[in-house]
Design a protein around this motif. Structure first.
Motif: not given
Length: 199
Positions: A112-115, A134-138
Motif C-alpha cells: 500500500s502507498v499512502v500519500l 497489482g493487488a495493491g492500494s494507493a
C-alpha cells in the motif's frame, strides 16, 4: 483621511484572483524567499483584499509582482522523469513536510502507498501521478481546495474512488491520476478529522 476611490484601486477582484495570489505566495515560501510567518501575514492581506490595488503590497519585494494576473495552467513536461515509489508487498507512507515532485509513479504488487499532501508546500500547479497496481492500494489525501481527475485510471477488477471535484480551476492545485489498478484500489479524498487527529 478618505478611502481611495474604487477607480484608483482598479477592478474588484474575484475569489479566483485571491487563490492565484495565495498560490504565488506559497511558491515564494517554497523558494525560500519568505518565511512561514511572513506567508501568514501576507495571506491575511490577500484574503482581505477587495480591489486589484489591495493585492499589490504582499508582492512588492518579490519577483514578478504582477503574478496576480490570470495565467494558464502549467502542464507537466512530458519528458520530466517521475519519482518512482515501489511498495512491493510493504507499505510506503509520506506525510507532514515532504518534497513533492511534479511527477510520481506508484508501483505496488500487494502493498500500500499512502500519500498525504495536506501539510506540505507544493510549488507545482499540477501534480501528475501514475499508478501501476497489482493487488495493491494507493490512497491520496489532498488539500481541501484542490481538485483531482482520476478518469484515466483503468481498473480491471479493482476500484477507483474520488470524492474530490475533478474539474481544474485557475490558481488551484490540481492532481492528474492515471494508469492501471488491476485488482487493487485507488482512493482520492480529503482528510477526516476525528478527535483532533487526521485520517
Amino acid at each position: 483621511m478618505s478611502e481611495p476611490s474604487s477607480e484608483s484601486r482598479g477592478f474588484r477582484i474575484s475569489d479566483a484572483d485571491r487563490e492565484r495570489a495565495a498560490q504565488r505566495l506559497h511558491q515564494a515560501l517554497a523558494e525560500g524567499r519568505i518565511t512561514l510567518s511572513e506567508l501568514e501575514e501576507r495571506l491575511a492581506v490577500v484574503y482581505a483584499a477587495r480591489y486589484e490595488a489591495d493585492l499589490r503590497p504582499p508582492f512588492t519585494d518579490l519577483p514578478d509582482p504582477d503574478a496576480i494576473a490570470a495565467r494558464p495552467a502549467i502542464a507537466v513536461p512530458a519528458d520530466a522523469p517521475p519519482v518512482v515509489l515501489r511498495a512491493g508487498m510493504s507499505t510506503i507512507k509520506r506525510s507532514g513536510t515532504w518534497d513533492v515532485p511534479a511527477r510520481l509513479r506508484l508501483q505496488s504488487a500487494m502493498g500500500s502507498v499512502v500519500l498525504d499532501f495536506c501539510d506540505t508546500v507544493i510549488p507545482h500547479p499540477v501534480v501528475d501521478i501514475e499508478v501501476d497496481l497489482g493487488a495493491g492500494s494507493a490512497k491520496l489525501l489532498v488539500p481541501d481546495e484542490s481538485t483531482a481527475n482520476v478518469d484515466d485510471v483503468v481498473a480491471s477488477m479493482g476500484t477507483v474512488k474520488s470524492s474530490v471535484p475533478s474539474v481544474p480551476r485557475p490558481g488551484v492545485l490540481h492532481f492528474v491520476v492515471h494508469g492501471r489498478a488491476g485488482m487493487g484500489s485507488v482512493t482520492v479524498r480529503r482528510r477526516y478529522r476525528i478527535a483532533g487527529r487526521y485520517f
